[in-house]
Design a protein around this motif. Structure first.
Motif, mmCIF file in Angstrom:
data_model
loop_
_atom_site.group_PDB
_atom_site.id
_atom_site.type_symbol
_atom_site.label_atom_id
_atom_site.label_comp_id
_atom_site.label_asym_id
_atom_site.label_seq_id
_atom_site.Cartn_x
_atom_site.Cartn_y
_atom_site.Cartn_z
ATOM 1 N N GLY A 181 -2.356 3.703 -13.262
ATOM 2 C CA GLY A 181 -2.387 5.137 -12.354
ATOM 3 C C GLY A 181 -1.079 5.347 -12.461
ATOM 4 O O GLY A 181 -1.022 6.796 -11.700
ATOM 5 N N LEU A 182 0.100 4.379 -12.029
ATOM 6 C CA LEU A 182 1.530 4.951 -11.435
ATOM 7 C C LEU A 182 2.195 5.084 -12.194
ATOM 8 O O LEU A 182 2.085 4.112 -13.107
ATOM 9 C CB LEU A 182 1.786 4.272 -10.362
ATOM 10 N N PRO A 183 3.507 5.521 -12.023
ATOM 11 C CA PRO A 183 4.943 6.279 -13.218
ATOM 12 C C PRO A 183 5.168 4.954 -13.278
ATOM 13 O O PRO A 183 5.680 4.376 -11.841
ATOM 14 C CB PRO A 183 5.422 7.792 -12.838
ATOM 15 N N VAL A 184 5.308 3.752 -14.670
ATOM 16 C CA VAL A 184 6.210 3.287 -14.511
ATOM 17 C C VAL A 184 7.253 3.649 -15.725
ATOM 18 O O VAL A 184 6.886 3.764 -17.019
ATOM 19 C CB VAL A 184 4.974 2.425 -15.197
ATOM 20 N N SER A 185 8.769 3.864 -15.253
ATOM 21 C CA SER A 185 9.547 3.935 -16.221
ATOM 22 C C SER A 185 10.282 3.031 -17.097
ATOM 23 O O SER A 185 10.819 1.933 -16.154
ATOM 24 C CB SER A 185 10.914 4.567 -15.830
ATOM 25 N N ALA A 186 10.206 2.975 -18.209
ATOM 26 C CA ALA A 186 10.483 2.424 -19.377
ATOM 27 C C ALA A 186 11.511 2.666 -20.336
ATOM 28 O O ALA A 186 11.763 3.966 -20.509
ATOM 29 C CB ALA A 186 9.642 1.466 -19.713
ATOM 30 N N GLU A 187 13.187 1.734 -20.239
ATOM 31 C CA GLU A 187 14.308 2.817 -20.501
ATOM 32 C C GLU A 187 14.519 2.550 -22.503
ATOM 33 O O GLU A 187 13.897 1.437 -22.507
ATOM 34 C CB GLU A 187 15.452 2.500 -20.391
ATOM 35 N N THR A 188 14.817 2.932 -23.148
ATOM 36 C CA THR A 188 15.250 3.241 -24.260
ATOM 37 C C THR A 188 16.192 2.221 -24.922
ATOM 38 O O THR A 188 17.238 2.758 -23.555
ATOM 39 C CB THR A 188 15.432 4.821 -24.910
ATOM 40 N N THR A 189 16.779 2.079 -25.713
ATOM 41 C CA THR A 189 18.053 1.658 -25.639
ATOM 42 C C THR A 189 18.763 1.707 -26.871
ATOM 43 O O THR A 189 19.687 1.368 -27.502
ATOM 44 C CB THR A 189 17.985 -0.467 -25.949
ATOM 45 N N GLY A 243 0.448 -1.226 -0.100
ATOM 46 C CA GLY A 243 -0.114 -0.184 0.309
ATOM 47 C C GLY A 243 1.377 1.104 0.047
ATOM 48 O O GLY A 243 0.477 2.047 0.553
ATOM 49 N N CYS A 244 1.926 0.780 -0.162
ATOM 50 C CA CYS A 244 2.666 2.156 -0.095
ATOM 51 C C CYS A 244 3.558 2.619 -1.175
ATOM 52 O O CYS A 244 4.411 3.433 -1.508
ATOM 53 C CB CYS A 244 3.910 2.397 0.777
ATOM 54 N N LEU A 245 3.038 2.216 -2.763
ATOM 55 C CA LEU A 245 3.997 2.228 -3.531
ATOM 56 C C LEU A 245 3.516 3.247 -4.679
ATOM 57 O O LEU A 245 2.654 3.315 -4.807
ATOM 58 C CB LEU A 245 3.514 0.243 -4.529
ATOM 59 N N ALA A 246 4.363 3.971 -5.545
ATOM 60 C CA ALA A 246 4.048 5.306 -5.778
ATOM 61 C C ALA A 246 4.507 5.567 -7.844
ATOM 62 O O ALA A 246 3.818 5.871 -8.397
ATOM 63 C CB ALA A 246 4.352 6.517 -5.500
ATOM 64 N N GLY A 247 5.144 4.321 -7.838
ATOM 65 C CA GLY A 247 5.666 4.291 -9.205
ATOM 66 C C GLY A 247 6.491 2.861 -9.306
ATOM 67 O O GLY A 247 7.159 2.246 -8.189
ATOM 68 N N VAL A 248 7.780 2.299 -10.516
ATOM 69 C CA VAL A 248 7.160 1.426 -11.180
ATOM 70 C C VAL A 248 9.657 2.156 -11.542
ATOM 71 O O VAL A 248 8.674 2.901 -13.116
ATOM 72 C CB VAL A 248 7.292 0.584 -11.562
ATOM 73 N N THR A 249 10.455 1.944 -11.652
ATOM 74 C CA THR A 249 11.545 1.763 -12.921
ATOM 75 C C THR A 249 11.988 1.072 -13.146
ATOM 76 O O THR A 249 12.614 0.268 -12.260
ATOM 77 C CB THR A 249 12.359 3.327 -12.021
ATOM 78 N N THR A 250 12.564 0.686 -13.890
ATOM 79 C CA THR A 250 13.235 -0.604 -15.135
ATOM 80 C C THR A 250 13.936 0.161 -16.113
ATOM 81 O O THR A 250 14.335 1.332 -15.763
ATOM 82 C CB THR A 250 11.780 -0.861 -16.055
ATOM 83 N N ASN A 251 15.331 -0.370 -15.803
ATOM 84 C CA ASN A 251 15.967 -0.401 -16.580
ATOM 85 C C ASN A 251 16.460 -1.722 -17.689
ATOM 86 O O ASN A 251 16.754 -2.909 -17.205
ATOM 87 C CB ASN A 251 17.405 0.515 -16.378
ATOM 88 N N PRO A 252 17.419 -1.993 -18.836
ATOM 89 C CA PRO A 252 17.722 -2.497 -19.194
ATOM 90 C C PRO A 252 18.061 -3.687 -18.814
ATOM 91 O O PRO A 252 17.974 -5.299 -18.546
ATOM 92 C CB PRO A 252 18.318 -2.474 -20.567
ATOM 93 N N SER A 253 19.101 -3.304 -17.418
ATOM 94 C CA SER A 253 19.841 -4.565 -16.390
ATOM 95 C C SER A 253 19.014 -5.634 -16.011
ATOM 96 O O SER A 253 18.742 -6.088 -15.490
ATOM 97 C CB SER A 253 20.740 -3.523 -15.461
#
Ligand code: G3P
Length: 226
Positions: free
Chosen positions: A55-63, A20-30
């Protein structure tokens, strides 16, 4: 300070969401590679994360490594879901692609930031989020916390009303390796810390809390059996 989880692992994201405390997700190629995912499944995997975290920001990285490639990747990633944020490295092509994507209303997370000057350029180029790395500075005996402090001060000294789709810039403390990194980021005023699951668990658990829970349970067991 808000918590994002730094992972592409669907089970870890699901577990963090339940807290209940998650405000978003970040990912990267690794982080995607760590899931064992293959190239052909990357975009559908990002879509699954975006749907899981609606509804939460999810970062997806370009390569991509060129402006045109980053812009094309960014447009494709942003089209996967409304909450996808496009992650770009802070470099010449990344700045140029950021400006183009931001002007099209696409949110950008500028990553691999290690200095206040990089952060200022990223904010001016339209970054909605800026990710200064803590742990990788510490890895080479640089003081990641002081870099983070400079980034926060420089960015928070200004308003960014017209530089990106939301008119604001949030700083994501990244490359977080310890609970102390989380505390330092919060004390310095970072908007967000993006934290791996194993560090989130270290932030939560404390031996005195665990011992106290066990003692309450044991005492209540006696009450229940009296
Ligand atoms: O979000 C950036 C983060 O994933 C990098 O962490 O531990 O690889 O420096 P690390």
């Amino acid at each position: 300070m808000k918590f994002f989880i730094d992972t592409a692992n669907l089970e870890e994201i699901t577990e963090a969401k339940i807290w209940g405390c998650l405000a978003g997700v970040t990912t990267n190629p690794s982080l995607y590679a760590k899931t064992g995912g293959v190239l052909s499944d990357f975009e559908s995997h990002m879509q699954k994360i975006a749907e899981l975290c609606e509804g939460l920001p999810v970062s997806a990285e370009t390569t991509a490594t060129t402006i045109d490639g980053m812009v094309a990747d960014g447009r494709r990633l942003a089209a996967l879901a409304p909450n996808i944020v496009v992650k770009l490295p802070v470099c010449e092509a990344g700045l140029a692609a950021c400006r183009i994507l931001a002007d099209e209303g696409i949110r950008v997370n500028m990553t691999l930031v290690f200095s206040a000057t990089q952060a200022l350029l990223a904010a001016n180029a339209g970054a909605r989020y800026i990710s200064p790395f803590l742990g990788r500075c510490d890895d080479i005996a640089l003081d990641g916390t002081s870099q983070l402090a400079d980034v926060i001060t420089c960015i928070k000294n200004c308003d960014w009303p017209d530089r990106n789709p939301d008119g604001e810039v949030e700083i994501i403390a990244a490359s977080v390796r310890t609970a102390n990194h989380v505390v330092q980021a919060a004390l310095l005023g970072a908007d967000i810390a993006t934290v791996p699951m194993k560090v989130l668990k270290k932030c939560l658990h404390h031996p005195l809390t665990d011992a106290g829970i066990a003692a309450f349970e044991a005492d209540w067991e006696r009450v229940a059996n009296a």
